[in-house]
Design a protein around this motif. Structure first.
Motif, mmCIF file in Angstrom:
data_model
loop_
_atom_site.group_PDB
_atom_site.id
_atom_site.type_symbol
_atom_site.label_atom_id
_atom_site.label_comp_id
_atom_site.label_asym_id
_atom_site.label_seq_id
_atom_site.Cartn_x
_atom_site.Cartn_y
_atom_site.Cartn_z
ATOM 1 N N HIS A 57 -1.976 60.329 63.805
ATOM 2 C CA HIS A 57 -2.140 61.484 62.921
ATOM 3 C C HIS A 57 -1.826 61.141 61.470
ATOM 4 O O HIS A 57 -2.474 61.656 60.546
ATOM 5 N N ASP A 61 -4.357 61.712 58.337
ATOM 6 C CA ASP A 61 -3.995 62.532 57.177
ATOM 7 C C ASP A 61 -4.033 61.739 55.873
ATOM 8 O O ASP A 61 -4.438 62.266 54.829
ATOM 9 N N HIS A 89 -2.555 69.577 62.854
ATOM 10 C CA HIS A 89 -1.509 68.553 62.884
ATOM 11 C C HIS A 89 -0.149 69.180 62.587
ATOM 12 O O HIS A 89 0.848 68.858 63.247
#
Length: 209
Positions: A57, A61, A89
């Motif tokens: 994640h 991002d 997220h």
């Protein structure tokens, strides 16, 4: 980016990682139901799950979504989708912390928290697979995707890869295992067969007994 010169992106590793996340939460739920959640093997499996999800994640991002966002500037619907990816997220993170605390405390709400985490993560992964991956296929080039996957490899490093590769294929159906390993360079496949998978099995993540 849909012209004939646009090479399709290979999402094999992305799908395989998603399946591994789902599998680990199924194993966690089973361990909780069987009152094994405090065992060292389950705790080690949970720690690895958190690490792999954090790397996955964080890379999305910091490296992936901003790159896609540049390509879809002026396309409101696609920008909303990227906002949703990032928001999802942020909803997963508090659930991870809650499960972590409940595991340490052997809290009675642990089964409900694990179910909530599994449902929230699965919803996100399915949303990504159904909507975000097709968008990436449309707007990113092979070079864009190579930069992202290269960044993932850089973060993992060789030591991380020695855990990541056998973790992904742990329990995978034969066809999925073959597809994932087949996308790796031959030297990596050899390292996995000779050293990484035997070492991973010795760790006994999630093992009973």
């Amino acid at each position: 980016m849909t012209d004939s010169n646009h090479k399709p992106l290979d999402f094999t590793a992305m799908y395989a990682s998603h399946d591994a996340f789902r599998r680990d939460l199924e194993r966690l739920a089973a361990a909780v139901a069987e009152d094994r959640a405090a065992s060292p093997a389950v705790r080690a499996g949970w720690e690895n799950f958190q690490r792999q999800l954090h790397i996955h994640h964080t890379a999305e991002d910091s490296d992936l979504w901003p790159q896609v966002r540049e390509r879809v500037a002026g396309r409101p619907r696609d920008l909303v989708l990227l906002d949703e990816m990032e928001a999802e997220h942020s909803r997963i993170d508090p659930l991870l912390r809650a499960v972590d605390v409940a595991l340490a405390d052997r809290a009675p709400e642990l089964p409900d928290l694990v179910r909530a985490l599994a449902a929230t993560l699965d919803d996100h992964l399915k949303h990504e697979e159904d909507s975000a991956l097709p968008l990436m296929q449309d707007v990113l080039t092979a070079a864009d995707w190579a930069r992202f996957t290269g960044r993932m490899r850089e973060v993992q490093g060789v030591r991380g890869a020695a855990l990541f590769v056998p973790w992904v294929v742990d329990g995978a159906p034969p066809a999925d295992r073959a597809a994932f390993l087949g996308a790796l360079p031959p030297p990596v496949r050899a390292l996995n067969r000779l050293f990484w998978e035997p070492g991973y099995r010795r760790r006994g993540l999630w093992a009973q007994g």
